[in-house]
Design an enzyme around this catalytic site. Structure first.
Site, PDB file in Angstrom:
ATOM      1  N   SER A 292       4.972  35.264  -8.333  1.00 29.46           N
ATOM      2  CA  SER A 292       5.694  35.117  -9.600  1.00 29.46           C
ATOM      3  C   SER A 292       4.720  35.391 -10.737  1.00 29.46           C
ATOM      4  CB  SER A 292       6.238  33.699  -9.754  1.00 29.46           C
ATOM      5  OG  SER A 292       5.249  32.843 -10.301  1.00 29.46           O
ATOM      6  N   ASP A 293       5.238  35.670 -11.915  1.00 27.59           N
ATOM      7  CA  ASP A 293       4.353  35.692 -13.069  1.00 27.59           C
ATOM      8  C   ASP A 293       4.195  34.246 -13.546  1.00 27.59           C
ATOM      9  OD1 ASP A 293       2.661  36.480 -15.063  1.00 27.59           O
ATOM     10  OD2 ASP A 293       3.972  38.002 -15.903  1.00 27.59           O
ATOM     11  N   TRP A 294       3.410  34.086 -14.554  1.00 23.53           N
ATOM     12  CA  TRP A 294       2.988  32.773 -15.055  1.00 23.53           C
ATOM     13  C   TRP A 294       4.202  31.908 -15.438  1.00 23.53           C
ATOM     14  CZ3 TRP A 294      -2.387  31.839 -16.690  1.00 23.53           C
ATOM     15  CH2 TRP A 294      -2.561  30.619 -17.346  1.00 23.53           C
TER      16      TRP A 294
END
Ligand code: NOJ
Length: 753
Positions: free
Chosen positions: A290-292
């Site tokens: 996932s991104d942040w």
């Protein structure tokens, strides 16, 4: 000998089993070793393998992490962390790996990730700049150098390449990608993956790639970062997906999901893109990260009611690793225990992470990426800087050169360098260059002083990058008056590009344009070095300044590269990877747009009521200021009339397109010969032009080359109305030229498939 009571022995045995699990035997194949490990793992240890956290050196997003410093160490020992990112240093990382391997129960080594976007310590031009080189081998080599340096410093995974197509330069992350074209973008995506990963991921001088951000992040509405995207499946498949596919075909080991929602469903929980397209259609077996915090942000999107549901939706969709959200860590064990989430789904994700660690060779030698000796030798080595210098020169695009104002003559005696980026090291490296120390970047002034042998070089800043102060104008005007030539270094700072750095106005920031106007009044010849991470609006400059170079953010060797071009040691050959607008109001602007029923190609100012009901603006032409694929040279190239091997082909045949290109000038130069097609009638309307081939070729003065391209039905394929992929028989145009605007066209027909 004193005997231990049995209970003490049993307790000891229990403790031993619990605290020092022996990792599987090395001779077992990875599949078996993974299954052995999985069988031993508690639910908590499993979710630990899906939890990716940022280190303590710098943040690239909001932090909720509780595990700072010592607690961070505890989390490693407790198996709550699969990896740490944005840290570096062979010794430091070696220590962390030792902690994971020796002090956690299962001894699973750590992923060490980092945003190595355009170099590690030796900084290359921002990706958009590199893309302007249209030089795939050079781009691959740049990524290889980044891998060499960062792997020596302990890193085994980079969050790159960023392959988001961008048609709206207000979006700050334009800087990180390859521009607006899916074909060029795909080739560059593959080149970067190959550069990072080399031939073997287990080679300690390579690192795993993470193609990002999946998907359509670059189509954020109004160019505002993180904003919603809504698009047809045709557009998604024809334009936004191809660079991802290319990166995965090139072997990218991992993929990162994007922040945006797509057609109502956040990318990170989007079954259609993550399951249907990525896993089923493309067969991707690698790790999805996932991104942040974009798992927990599904709550803000209005798609999940709480973090627990977000965790469930994201894991179900196939997002394996939770970056900085701690949602998996906190909620997945409970979701499995309560039967809401099938343990098999969790196991699959853990398997994929363990696979990655095996592929990186971490189970065989967790310290392979932490090599202090190699780190010293490799980082910012003379060889690496030479590669960065070469790449920086190749990235520069000559936008205008009226009256051959450039290259500068060796007899120029007095030069004034003016502008906020003139004597500036801090912004040379550009966005996403956390590891590259700015003091090592060569400023434009330093480069110019080095190349301006014998000439007197003065500097006046004139104004700063953003403020409205004109206090420095007078000094700058005096410097200009006393010079034979003025070199103005203008544009954006590093932080005006990248994540969260969208701009509503894409002109020169602050009072820079006012400064140029003042200097222009002196009547002195001006050369503008314009640095930016996007296409800027340069209309006034284009009308008034004789020589303009697009210098992006060129990295460690910025000043040397620019000066090398200014004095003609290197003849610029860059071509724009995206259209430069005349006005921000034209955005989104891209060459491969579609026709309308009322297309208008004339000058907007022409009178004539018959043109009122046309697709146009009343105040600005439709066309870009500088088109996609455009860039000048210190020499000139003449294109002969192209010819075709035949006027029609069947689906089984190949069409050969031939064109003679001649260097008609007096100096050697390189030209990117470009081939576009148009499918005149389609089951869904087709773009007016699509880049299909190009060749970058070097020419001696006067040299003529016969350039040959081949096309077949595969090059004409697109997502047809019935959602199948392929070409459609019918009439086409093939166009050849040195940019997307100045082309010569010929018709041909595809008679059958
Ligand atoms: C957020 C960015 O969107 C992504 O590109 C980056 O890799 C991560 N932060 C980690 O820094």
């Amino acid at each position: 000998m004193k005997r231990f009571p049995l209970s003490v022995f049993a307790l000891g045995l229990l403790l031993f089993t619990f605290t020092s699990f022996t990792p599987p035997q090395k001779k077992d194949p990875p599949e078996k070793r993974i299954e052995d490990l999985l069988a031993k793992m508690t639910l908590e240890e499993k979710v630990g393998q899906l939890n990716f956290v940022v280190g303590d050196l710098f943040n690239t997003g909001p932090t909720v992490r509780t595990a700072q410093s010592d607690k961070f160490n505890e989390a490693i020992k407790n198996g709550q962390i699969t990896g740490i990112f944005n840290i570096h240093g062979a010794e430091y990382i070696g220590k962390l790996q030792r902690m994971a391997v020796k002090e956690s129960r299962l001894g699973i080594p750590l992923l060490i990730g980092a945003d190595i976007i355009h170099g590690f310590k030796t900084i290359f031009p921002i990706p958009l700049g590199e893309s302007a080189s249209w030089d795939l081998a050079a781009i691959e080599n740049g990524a290889r150098v980044a891998a060499l340096e960062s792997s020596a410093g302990g890193i085994n995974l980079t969050f790159a390449p960023m392959v988001d197509i961008t048609r709206d330069s207000r979006w700050g992350r334009t800087a990180e990608g390859a521009g607006e074209d899916p074909y060029l973008g795909s080739l560059i995506a593959a080149a970067r993956v190959k550069g990072f990963q080399g031939k073997d991921l287990a080679d300690p001088r390579t690192i795993a790639a993470c193609v990002k951000h999946f998907v359509a992040y670059g189509a954020a509405e109004a160019g505002r970062d993180y904003n919603t995207t809504d698009m047809s499946e045709y557009l998604l498949r024809d334009v936004y997906l191809p660079p991802f596919k290319a990166a995965l075909d090139a072997g990218s080991a991992t993929l990162m999901t994007s922040f945006n929602e797509l057609n109502g469903v956040p990318a990170t929980g989007n079954m259609f893109i993550l399951q249907q397209i990525l896993r089923k259609e493309w067969g991707f077996t690698g790790t999805v990260i996932s991104d942040w915090q974009n798992i927990t942000e599904m709550v803000q999107h209005g798609y999940s009611k709480d973090h627990a549901q977000a965790a469930e939706q994201a894991l179900q969709a196939g997002t394996d690793v939770d970056m900085m959200g701690e949602a998996y860590l906190k909620f997945v064990p409970g979701l499995v225990r309560s039967g809401k989430l099938d343990q098999k789904i969790l196991d699959e994700s853990v398997r994929r992470v363990l696979w990655l660690k095996f592929k990186l060779g971490l189970f065989d030698n967790p310290y392979r990426y932490s090599d202090s000796k190699r780190e010293k030798r490799e980082i910012r080595s003379r060889e690496n800087l030479a590669v960065a210098f070469d790449m920086a020169r190749k990235s520069i695009v000559l936008l205008k050169n009226q009256g051959n104002a450039l290259p500068l003559s060796a007899s120029t005696k007095k030069i004034a360098v003016i502008g906020p980026l003139g004597n500036n090291k801090a912004d040379m490296n550009g966005t996403w260059s956390f590891f590259g120390e700015e003091q090592h970047a060569v400023s434009f002034l330093e480069g110019i002083r080095k190349y301006a042998k014998g000439a007197q070089v003065t500097f006046a800043q004139g104004c700063d990058l953003y403020s409205n102060s004109t206090a420095g104008f007078a000094e700058a005007v005096t410097a200009a008056r006393n010079a034979d030539v003025v070199i103005m270094a203008l544009g954006e700072s590093a932080v005006m590009n990248g994540e969260g750095a969208s701009r509503a106005d894409i002109g020169l920031p602050g009072v820079q344009l006012d400064l140029v106007k003042e200097i222009h009044k002196t009547g002195k010849p001006i050369v503008a070095l314009v640095s930016s991470g996007r296409a800027l609006e340069l209309t006034w400059l284009d009308q008034h300044i004789p020589a303009i170079l697009a210098t992006w953010s060129l990295g460690s060797e910025a000043g040397n590269a620019a000066a090398s071009v200014l004095w003609g040691e290197y003849n610029p050959a860059g071509k724009l990877p995206l259209s430069f607008p005349r006005h921000v109001g034209q955005l989104p602007l891209y060459y491969n747009h579609k026709n309308t029923g009322r297309m208008y190609e004339g000058d907007h100012s022409e009178p004539g009521s018959e043109r009122v009901y046309k697709s146009r603006y009343r105040d600005v032409p439709n066309t870009p200021l500088y088109p996609f694929g455009y860039g000048l040279s210190y020499t000139t190239f003449a294109y002969g009339a192209p010819t075709l091997s035949k006027s029609s082909i069947t689906g089984a045949e190949t069409l050969t397109v031939t064109v003679e290109v001649t260097n008609t000038g007096k100096v050697p130069g390189e030209e990117v010969v470009q081939l576009y097609i148009q499918d005149l009638v389609g089951s869904t309307a087709r773009p007016v032009k699509q880049l299909k081939k190009f060749q970058k070729l070097a020419f001696a003065p006067g040299e003529k080359k016969t350039v040959t391209f081949t096309l077949n039905a595969a090059d004409l394929a697109f997502w047809r109305q019935d959602m199948t992929f392929g070409a459609e028989p019918g009439d086409f145009k093939v166009m050849v030229g040195g940019n997307s605007r100045d082309v010569q066209a010929l018709p041909f027909t595809l008679t059958s498939l």
